[in-house]
Design a protein around this motif. Sequence first.
Motif, mmCIF file in Angstrom:
data_model
loop_
_atom_site.group_PDB
_atom_site.id
_atom_site.type_symbol
_atom_site.label_atom_id
_atom_site.label_comp_id
_atom_site.label_asym_id
_atom_site.label_seq_id
_atom_site.Cartn_x
_atom_site.Cartn_y
_atom_site.Cartn_z
ATOM 1 N N GLU A 157 0.821 -1.219 0.000
ATOM 2 C CA GLU A 157 0.000 0.000 0.000
ATOM 3 C C GLU A 157 0.852 1.266 0.000
ATOM 4 O O GLU A 157 0.315 2.378 0.009
ATOM 5 C CB GLU A 157 -0.969 -0.001 1.192
ATOM 6 C CG GLU A 157 -0.353 0.228 2.563
ATOM 7 C CD GLU A 157 0.167 -1.043 3.229
ATOM 8 O OE1 GLU A 157 0.485 -2.013 2.519
ATOM 9 O OE2 GLU A 157 0.266 -1.055 4.477
ATOM 10 N N ASN A 185 -6.840 -2.803 2.087
ATOM 11 C CA ASN A 185 -7.700 -2.988 0.925
ATOM 12 C C ASN A 185 -8.153 -1.641 0.339
ATOM 13 O O ASN A 185 -8.229 -0.633 1.040
ATOM 14 C CB ASN A 185 -8.923 -3.830 1.306
ATOM 15 C CG ASN A 185 -9.393 -4.683 0.156
ATOM 16 O OD1 ASN A 185 -9.183 -4.338 -1.005
ATOM 17 N ND2 ASN A 185 -10.033 -5.793 0.463
ATOM 18 N N ASP A 186 -8.451 -1.685 -0.931
ATOM 19 C CA ASP A 186 -8.875 -0.482 -1.650
ATOM 20 C C ASP A 186 -10.392 -0.365 -1.581
ATOM 21 O O ASP A 186 -11.099 -0.599 -2.564
ATOM 22 C CB ASP A 186 -8.391 -0.594 -3.103
ATOM 23 C CG ASP A 186 -8.737 0.643 -3.909
ATOM 24 O OD1 ASP A 186 -8.992 1.695 -3.296
ATOM 25 O OD2 ASP A 186 -8.740 0.558 -5.150
ATOM 26 N N THR A 187 -10.871 -0.020 -0.393
ATOM 27 C CA THR A 187 -12.315 0.116 -0.201
ATOM 28 C C THR A 187 -12.608 1.430 0.533
ATOM 29 O O THR A 187 -11.730 1.990 1.208
ATOM 30 C CB THR A 187 -12.883 -1.034 0.669
ATOM 31 O OG1 THR A 187 -12.273 -0.934 1.956
ATOM 32 C CG2 THR A 187 -12.619 -2.401 0.066
ATOM 33 N N SER A 190 -11.947 0.962 4.193
ATOM 34 C CA SER A 190 -10.527 1.000 4.526
ATOM 35 C C SER A 190 -10.034 2.442 4.614
ATOM 36 O O SER A 190 -9.280 2.810 5.526
ATOM 37 C CB SER A 190 -9.754 0.223 3.459
ATOM 38 O OG SER A 190 -8.412 0.134 3.798
ATOM 39 N N VAL A 215 -4.704 -1.568 -1.966
ATOM 40 C CA VAL A 215 -4.623 -2.701 -2.897
ATOM 41 C C VAL A 215 -5.873 -3.579 -2.800
ATOM 42 O O VAL A 215 -6.115 -4.208 -1.754
ATOM 43 C CB VAL A 215 -3.356 -3.541 -2.593
ATOM 44 C CG1 VAL A 215 -3.247 -4.711 -3.555
ATOM 45 C CG2 VAL A 215 -2.101 -2.664 -2.657
ATOM 46 N N ASP A 216 -6.614 -3.635 -3.879
ATOM 47 C CA ASP A 216 -7.813 -4.474 -3.944
ATOM 48 C C ASP A 216 -7.417 -5.943 -3.784
ATOM 49 O O ASP A 216 -6.525 -6.432 -4.489
ATOM 50 C CB ASP A 216 -8.498 -4.254 -5.297
ATOM 51 C CG ASP A 216 -9.776 -5.040 -5.410
ATOM 52 O OD1 ASP A 216 -10.840 -4.465 -5.132
ATOM 53 O OD2 ASP A 216 -9.705 -6.235 -5.782
ATOM 54 N N ASP A 217 -8.061 -6.641 -2.866
ATOM 55 C CA ASP A 217 -7.628 -8.022 -2.565
ATOM 56 C C ASP A 217 -7.826 -8.956 -3.763
ATOM 57 O O ASP A 217 -6.980 -9.816 -4.023
ATOM 58 C CB ASP A 217 -8.329 -8.559 -1.306
ATOM 59 C CG ASP A 217 -9.842 -8.591 -1.421
ATOM 60 O OD1 ASP A 217 -10.426 -7.715 -2.105
ATOM 61 O OD2 ASP A 217 -10.466 -9.489 -0.830
ATOM 62 N N ARG A 218 -8.911 -8.747 -4.530
ATOM 63 C CA ARG A 218 -9.125 -9.642 -5.691
ATOM 64 C C ARG A 218 -8.086 -9.398 -6.768
ATOM 65 O O ARG A 218 -7.583 -10.328 -7.397
ATOM 66 C CB ARG A 218 -10.534 -9.461 -6.247
ATOM 67 C CG ARG A 218 -11.618 -10.047 -5.343
ATOM 68 C CD ARG A 218 -12.920 -9.354 -5.552
ATOM 69 N NE ARG A 218 -12.760 -7.912 -5.395
ATOM 70 C CZ ARG A 218 -13.719 -7.016 -5.507
ATOM 71 N NH1 ARG A 218 -14.927 -7.403 -5.806
ATOM 72 N NH2 ARG A 218 -13.485 -5.725 -5.342
ATOM 73 N N GLU A 219 -7.726 -8.130 -6.940
ATOM 74 C CA GLU A 219 -6.681 -7.824 -7.940
ATOM 75 C C GLU A 219 -5.340 -8.400 -7.494
ATOM 76 O O GLU A 219 -4.546 -8.875 -8.314
ATOM 77 C CB GLU A 219 -6.563 -6.319 -8.143
ATOM 78 C CG GLU A 219 -7.741 -5.726 -8.870
ATOM 79 C CD GLU A 219 -7.576 -4.222 -9.088
ATOM 80 O OE1 GLU A 219 -6.440 -3.732 -9.172
ATOM 81 O OE2 GLU A 219 -8.617 -3.547 -9.162
ATOM 82 N N ALA A 271 -12.185 -6.288 4.126
ATOM 83 C CA ALA A 271 -12.418 -4.970 3.510
ATOM 84 C C ALA A 271 -11.454 -3.894 3.985
ATOM 85 O O ALA A 271 -11.347 -2.853 3.349
ATOM 86 C CB ALA A 271 -13.853 -4.521 3.787
#
Length: 282
Positions: A157, A185-187, A190, A215-219, A271
């Motif tokens: 991050e 996470n990128d939410t 967050s 950083v988006d966890d799925r990405e 999240a």
Amino acid sequence: MVTAAVGSGWLALTSPNTVDDITEVWSLPVSRATLDVMRDAGLSLPRNDPRQYDDLAGEWWRPDGAFAMLHWLARARAALVPPAARPGALLVDLGCGAGLLAPHLVGKGYRHVGVDLTRSALIQAADHGVTVVNGDATAVPLADGCADVVAAGELLEHVPDWRAAVAQACRLLRPGGLLVLDTLNDTALSRLVAVRIAERLPTVPRGIHDPRLFVDDRELVAECARHGVDLRVRGVRPAVPGLLRWLLRRARGIGTPPDQVPRIVPTASAAVLYQGHGVRDG
Ligand SMILES: C[S@@+](CC[C@H](N)C(=O)[O-])C[C@H]1O[C@@H](n2cnc3c(N)ncnc32)[C@H](O)[C@@H]1O
């Protein structure tokens, strides 16, 4: 001490066979180059400027200091690392900071090599037994497949090109090697919790994060898969009673004994803060 720069040809010297010869490596232009990249990308705001770590250098090893939560996270990260499976096993700690992971690896049998941009942090890491490399996590001057474990704790991050850091982490892993990491996470949640709220508490220094880099966890899972690592993620957070006790004691100026600092526990949602671990295929 070895002084070398990325691209100067010493990568070949750090093959898995010779990495044992490294004591300390200081590379000169990398830190400046990264700052320039951040500037070019319009990210050279005070937020996330790596020079903040120089200003905060005295905080790293203070259990109640600005980096207290990094100590809690380091313990939780180390719990994901099994004892070394072979003599001479290497753990590469990307963005190692002042080496807070080191005490939690004692007895596990790894040689701990730490890579970081911040020299003031690396000096402290070296004092804690870490073999230090002053370099950029997006261009690590170590050989492919040299690592049994790569750790990236609270690093991604902070890196404008986190995908490049992930590619390096996976490249460094030998087949069957383990990647362990934690990041934000990128939410929207967050950004609220980790920036707006946490930066008002003594657990996170103000301005240390740029939420645009989260950083988006799925990405992240998809990126690791592209590089042969099947990453599993789970949400984590400090256990609330321990956190409240720690905040109360700190407000009263009472130190918290190491065995009573807040534990990092799994949580249903990834999240905000999450850990990842995965094995490199092959
Ligand atoms: C939040 S600290 C985490 C330090 C350590 N992993 C820990 O958990 O205690 C982030 C660290 O990443 C380093 N860092 C930031 N960007 C980096 C990059 N591109 N390459 C290497 N290190 C970097 C900073 O200097 C800092 O030491």
